[in-house]
Design an enzyme around this catalytic site. Structure first.
Site, PDB file in Angstrom:
ATOM      1  N   CYS A 172     -38.919   2.106  -9.402  1.00  0.00           N
ATOM      2  CA  CYS A 172     -40.249   1.869  -8.850  1.00  0.00           C
ATOM      3  C   CYS A 172     -40.823   3.197  -8.390  1.00  0.00           C
ATOM      4  O   CYS A 172     -40.078   4.106  -8.042  1.00  0.00           O
ATOM      5  CB  CYS A 172     -40.121   0.901  -7.673  1.00  0.00           C
ATOM      6  SG  CYS A 172     -41.605   0.704  -6.694  1.00  0.00           S
ATOM      7  N   ASP A 214     -51.166 -20.643  10.153  1.00  0.00           N
ATOM      8  CA  ASP A 214     -50.533 -21.895   9.771  1.00  0.00           C
ATOM      9  C   ASP A 214     -50.385 -22.713  11.053  1.00  0.00           C
ATOM     10  O   ASP A 214     -50.265 -22.151  12.143  1.00  0.00           O
ATOM     11  CB  ASP A 214     -49.166 -21.603   9.134  1.00  0.00           C
ATOM     12  CG  ASP A 214     -48.617 -22.818   8.406  1.00  0.00           C
ATOM     13  OD1 ASP A 214     -49.300 -23.866   8.418  1.00  0.00           O
ATOM     14  OD2 ASP A 214     -47.520 -22.730   7.828  1.00  0.00           O
ATOM     15  N   ASP A 229     -49.803 -30.321   9.892  1.00  0.00           N
ATOM     16  CA  ASP A 229     -49.253 -31.149   8.816  1.00  0.00           C
ATOM     17  C   ASP A 229     -47.754 -31.359   9.002  1.00  0.00           C
ATOM     18  O   ASP A 229     -47.149 -30.837   9.942  1.00  0.00           O
ATOM     19  CB  ASP A 229     -49.533 -30.500   7.449  1.00  0.00           C
ATOM     20  CG  ASP A 229     -48.865 -29.137   7.310  1.00  0.00           C
ATOM     21  OD1 ASP A 229     -48.488 -28.537   8.342  1.00  0.00           O
ATOM     22  OD2 ASP A 229     -48.712 -28.666   6.170  1.00  0.00           O
ATOM     23  N   CYS A 247     -40.092   4.349  -2.690  1.00  0.00           N
ATOM     24  CA  CYS A 247     -39.087   4.662  -3.709  1.00  0.00           C
ATOM     25  C   CYS A 247     -39.193   6.096  -4.234  1.00  0.00           C
ATOM     26  O   CYS A 247     -38.206   6.648  -4.715  1.00  0.00           O
ATOM     27  CB  CYS A 247     -39.173   3.654  -4.844  1.00  0.00           C
ATOM     28  SG  CYS A 247     -38.859   1.976  -4.262  1.00  0.00           S
ATOM     29  N   CYS A 289     -43.358   3.394  -5.934  1.00  0.00           N
ATOM     30  CA  CYS A 289     -44.153   3.192  -4.721  1.00  0.00           C
ATOM     31  C   CYS A 289     -43.823   4.327  -3.743  1.00  0.00           C
ATOM     32  O   CYS A 289     -42.850   5.050  -3.936  1.00  0.00           O
ATOM     33  CB  CYS A 289     -43.863   1.811  -4.119  1.00  0.00           C
ATOM     34  SG  CYS A 289     -42.371   1.713  -3.134  1.00  0.00           S
TER      35      CYS A 289
HETATM   36 ZN    ZN Z   1     -40.776   0.830  -4.516  1.00  0.00          ZN
END
Ligand code: ZN
Length: 498
Positions: A275, A88, A123, A280, A277
């Site tokens: 979750c 950016d 910008d 988790c 993942c």
């Molecule tokens: Zn997770």
């Protein structure tokens, strides 16, 4: 060619594409995790191993804190990452820190010298709320810089992205987007959605995106700045945003916020981690709360990234299966303001047909009245209007399944029709054509009655409309689908033996 974008599959305005930059490629829709060039919490190598093959960072921060190093080593070595790096311009920081002597030339030359793969020209974000006069200045300033950058640095290996500004002034957004596309930018980015999203102005976000999309060629990839939120991602994808960037995964993590597909939760007040993942599955709320701040931020960041990645994968699978509309509608149930946005989105149906295949392999779900605006239904209605041709003064309405196949019945005693709960009367021989026979209609959806169907046939010019069927001998067992598709009034008026 240093840059190409190829659309492989599409549904609504969402598409699966391949973005090639230099020798590297990314499959879109894609979300660039934003990394901090000095204090990055999750190492770039770990992001790569999670499957993130493109990252975004801020060239202004590199310029002010690691300039010499970056010029010597190049950005990829500096950040220890050989995937696609997007930078950016730091227009926001330039404004924030009052570093106004830093012009487009310095910013572009620096991004090009450190070998940024994709770079945004300098910008000035419009922001929200903003006075129109100021908004117009941000558009003019950003546009002038963008044109000058392309002129002066267009031949460098860096791919330049033109930033669309204008905020919620749609005339300005249109002018900004059109002018950038005309200037020859191969990729564009829509600015200012962050404050709009923070204020829950999701319907305005829909209007902003569609305004920009209308002003640029279909083939041009569109980036949406800073829209890494699981709730709005499917809608942004469905409106044709191809790439995103997200700093929210780490910003949320720092303040102990845990992303879920249904919204953002506060770790402190949670009991469970809903979750699976890698983070988790190995830990608990208690354990996370006991970690020191940098450790907890890191674990929550990784979890948040998995949620965002999952959501993008879900969008991609939905595009392939032709059920992007369904996922957008499902997510809209998470917040009343998102529901508002969904109605705004549904109102764009006729434009959404552009990328929607005319024939899908999966049946259509019509679960709510707003589903009646599905582009598949709109296209089918248009095709049906063309298919209806009056060849007799009388029409018969068949109520048994399969009658339409008996060609001998056509013309005999009038044109043979059936009444569909959603599409109304249609030539009976089309009974098994998509999507007439493949539509599941929920009870809450307003449906055509047999009487309404007959009335519509009279409006088409038929003098006499009668009921056919019920006596045509051999009956097939009706499928579950067509049984559910039939309207209650149609069923109750059926005199057939059971
Ligand atoms: Zn997770």
């Amino acid at each position: 060619l240093p840059f190409s974008f190829e659309v492989k599959d599409s549904d609504l305005l969402g598409r699966i594409g391949v973005l090639k930059v230099g020798g590297k490629s990314l499959e879109t829709p894609y979300m660039f995790p934003v990394i901090h060039p000095v204090s990055q919490n999750v190492p770039t190598g770990e992001l790569l191993s999670m499957g993130f093959r493109g990252l975004m960072t801020n060239s202004y921060i590199i310029h002010s804190r690691r300039r010499e190093e970056a010029l010597k080593e190049g950005i990829h070595k500096l950040l220890g990452y050989d995937g696609v790096l997007m930078t950016d311009s730091g227009g926001y920081q330039v404004l924030e820190y009052g570093d106004l002597e830093l012009g487009y030339r310095e910013v572009a030359s620096f991004q090009s010298l450190i070998h940024s793969d994709i770079a945004v020209t300098l910008d000035r974000p419009t922001g929200y709320p903003q006075e129109k006069r100021v908004a117009k200045d941000t558009v003019d300033y950003s546009l002038a810089n963008a044109r000058a950058t392309l002129e002066g640095f267009g031949s460098s290996e860096t791919v330049w992205v033109g930033p669309i500004q204008g905020g919620l002034y749609f005339d300005l957004v249109t002018r900004s987007a059109r002018s950038l596309a005309k200037a020859g930018f191969q990729m564009l980015a829509l600015g200012s959605p962050v404050q709009v999203m923070e204020n829950y102005m999701y319907a305005d976000l829909v209007r902003m995106i569609i305004t920009a999309k209308r002003a640029i060629p279909y083939a041009t990839p569109l980036h949406l700045f800073g829209a890494g939120h699981p709730l709005t991602m499917p809608m942004a994808v469905a409106l044709g945003c191809d790439t995103f960037d997200s700093a929210s995964y780490v910003l949320f993590a720092r303040s102990g916020r845990y992303m879920t597909r249904g919204g953002v939760l506060t770790l402190k007040s949670m009991k469970y981690l809903p979750c699976s993942c890698p983070v988790c599955t190995k830990t608990s709320v208690m354990e996370l709360l006991e970690l020191d701040h940098p450790q907890r931020t890191r674990q929550l960041s990784i979890h948040n990234l998995f949620i965002l990645k999952d959501e993008l994968q879900a969008c991609k699978e939905a595009i392939v299966e032709g059920r992007l509309w369904d996922i957008v509608e499902e997510r809209s149930m998470a917040h009343p303001r998102l529901r508002e946005a969904f109605l705004e989105f549904a109102g764009l149906s006729s434009e959404l047909t552009l990328g929607t295949p005319a024939l899908k392999e999966r049946g259509l779900f019509v679960r709510s009245a707003s589903d009646l605006s599905r582009p598949e239904i709109l296209s089918a209605q248009r095709r049906l209007a063309d298919a209806i041709e009056r060849s007799s003064r009388s029409a018969r309405v068949g109520i048994g399944e399969g009658e339409g196949r008996k060609g001998s019945q056509m013309g005999k005693g009038g044109d043979l029709y059936k009444v569909h709960p959603i599409f109304g009367p249609f030539p009976a021989e089309l009974e098994f054509h998509y999507p007439l026979g493949q539509t599941e209609v929920g009870d809450m959806v307003p449906q055509f009655s047999l009487e309404a169907g007959k009335k519509q046939l009279r409006a088409l010019g038929y003098r006499k409309v009668t009921i056919a069927g019920g006596s045509s001998g051999k009956k097939k067992v009706r499928s579950r689908r067509s049984r559910r598709g039939a309207s209650p009034s149609l069923r109750s008026s059926s005199a057939r033996p059971r």
